[in-house]
Design an enzyme around this catalytic site. Structure first.
Site, mmCIF file in Angstrom:
data_model
loop_
_atom_site.group_PDB
_atom_site.id
_atom_site.type_symbol
_atom_site.label_atom_id
_atom_site.label_comp_id
_atom_site.label_asym_id
_atom_site.label_seq_id
_atom_site.Cartn_x
_atom_site.Cartn_y
_atom_site.Cartn_z
ATOM 1 N N LYS A 21 3.497 -15.169 2.162
ATOM 2 C CA LYS A 21 3.696 -15.902 0.905
ATOM 3 C C LYS A 21 5.203 -16.139 0.773
ATOM 4 O O LYS A 21 5.850 -15.741 -0.198
ATOM 5 C CB LYS A 21 3.110 -15.072 -0.257
ATOM 6 N N ASP A 28 -12.049 -9.514 4.386
ATOM 7 C CA ASP A 28 -13.330 -9.524 3.663
ATOM 8 C C ASP A 28 -13.873 -10.952 3.583
ATOM 9 O O ASP A 28 -15.065 -11.194 3.773
ATOM 10 C CB ASP A 28 -13.189 -8.964 2.239
ATOM 11 N N TYR A 82 0.826 -1.215 0.000
ATOM 12 C CA TYR A 82 0.000 0.000 0.000
ATOM 13 C C TYR A 82 0.858 1.263 0.000
ATOM 14 O O TYR A 82 0.409 2.327 -0.420
ATOM 15 C CB TYR A 82 -0.911 0.031 1.234
ATOM 16 N N ASP A 136 -6.183 -7.253 4.100
ATOM 17 C CA ASP A 136 -7.345 -6.618 3.466
ATOM 18 C C ASP A 136 -8.233 -7.694 2.846
ATOM 19 O O ASP A 136 -9.447 -7.726 3.058
ATOM 20 C CB ASP A 136 -6.858 -5.629 2.399
ATOM 21 N N ASP A 179 -2.498 -18.255 0.342
ATOM 22 C CA ASP A 179 -3.483 -18.942 -0.505
ATOM 23 C C ASP A 179 -4.163 -20.065 0.275
ATOM 24 O O ASP A 179 -5.381 -20.219 0.273
ATOM 25 C CB ASP A 179 -2.849 -19.454 -1.821
#
Ligand code: IPM
Ligand code: MN
Length: 366
Positions: free
Chosen positions: A192, A252, A142, A248, A224
């Site tokens: 990751k 969700d 970000y 983020d 993942d």
């Protein structure tokens, strides 16, 4: 009576509708705990752009920094999507988070038994779910530099940079380890590391810090796999700590465990500052219709009581009012499933019910 000043940034779309419910309730509950809340409302995001030609002004940022505690609604909307990146409402939010230094974003995933039928997942999978997502909020892709758009042999391209330093990882991981000590004592760090350098730095730094927390169990999961595990068996998680982008996305996904993104609050903390906002967006399609679910904003106000005002009892009072409203069967459209005993209502009815409940449960003071 103690006096506490906070800034409210209702923002865009449904932001103002849900924030006003949260602010009214917060004032009433704080008063019961001998605290007078002085709320300064300021424009922010698209609404601020319309007034000042910029999604936030220096003066507004200064006021937020001075107040230290900020309650935010939501920002964004299709009418501002084509603006220059630095004029977009989202840019103001990122700048606010950065300037307040709120590097740890706490997103608790509470599954309310009354809502188990509102989730797209089976009740047996959800039962017992209680996750705290700790998302790094002021670093990663970000904010990483370089960040630009250019062209190569007539082919335009863009670059974002995912960067994490050891100190950035340590400070957010510390929040996760400390939180785990007060919960089930487990931290799952999500990265990751099989592909990304920044994730290998992340994992190494978390492992180093974990030596200071021998009482907390640390595990690692690739992002993942984590996306799949959240849906497969959410009860396996206690505290989850992860970078800005992964957090983020995963939050969700995890919101659906609660039945609706409209239920998820967040607290962003760092130093003495606190920024409290629902995880949901500005939902321009339903803005102004009086149908928005204010419970994520209300739950964010509870977190403000807990983490910034240090009024744990007030936080719990607000949280139990949310449970009571759901147990009364009141449901905004995002949660409504025609289950017997439930009633489809708008924002205002939820607000009135919440007020009534906190009015009845006045704490004993002397
Ligand atoms: C969130 C939002 C923001 C983010 C947007 C509005 C910039 O999606 O708080 O999750 O990506 O952080
Ligand atoms: Mn998001």
């Amino acid at each position: 009576m103690n006096r506490v000043e906070i800034v409210a940034l209702p923002g865009d779309g449904i932001g103002p509708e849900v924030t006003s419910v949260a602010v009214d309730l917060l004032k009433v509950v704080c008063k019961q705990y001998n605290t007078e809340l002085i709320v300064t409302e300021l424009p922010f995001g698209g609404t601020c752009y319309e007034e000042y030609g910029s999604p936030v002004t220096e003066e507004i940022l200064d006021k937020c920094i001075k107040a230290k505690f900020v309650l935010l609604g939501a920002v964004g909307g299709p009418q501002w999507d084509d603006l220059n990146p630095d004029k977009r409402p989202e840019a103001a939010l990122l700048q606010l988070r950065k300037e307040l230094g709120v590097f740890a974003n706490l997103r608790p995933i509470n599954v309310y038994p009354a809502l188990s039928s509102a989730s797209s997942l089976k009740k047996e999978i959800l039962d017992g779910t209680d996750i705290l997502i700790v998302r790094e909020l002021t670093g990663g892709i970000y904010f990483g530099k370089p960040r630009y758009t250019s062209e190569e042999n007539g082919d335009p391209f863009s670059v974002d940079t995912m960067k994490y330093s050891r100190s950035e990882v340590r400070r957010v991981a510390k929040v996760a380890f400390e939180a785990a000590r007060l919960r089930d004592g487990r931290v799952c760090s999500v990265d990751k590391a099989n592909v990304l350098e920044s994730s290998r730095m992340w994992r190494k730094s978390v492992i180093e810090l974990s030596e200071e927390y021998p009482d907390v169990e640390l595990t690692h999961m690739l992002v993942d796999n984590c996306a799949m595990q959240i849906i497969r068996q959410p009860t396996q998680f206690d505290v989850m700590v992860t970078g800005n982008l992964f957090g983020d996305i995963l939050s969700d996904a995890a919101s659906m465990l609660t039945g609706s993104l409209g239920m998820l609050p967040s607290a962003s903390i760092g130093g003495e500052n606190g920024l409290y906002e629902p995880v949901h967006g500005s939902a321009p399609d339903i803005a102004g219709k009086g149908v928005a679910n204010p419970l994520a904003a209300v739950a964010s106000a509870a977190l403000l009581c807990r983490y910034s005002l240090k009024l744990e009892a007030a936080a719990q009072q607000i949280e139990s009012a949310i449970i009571s409203v759901l147990e009364q069967g009141l449901r905004t459209a995002d949660l409504f499933t025609e289950e017997p005993g439930t009633k489809l209502v708008g924002t205002e009815e939820i607000a009135t019910a919440l007020m009534e409940i906190v009015g009845k449960s006045v704490p004993q003071t002397d």
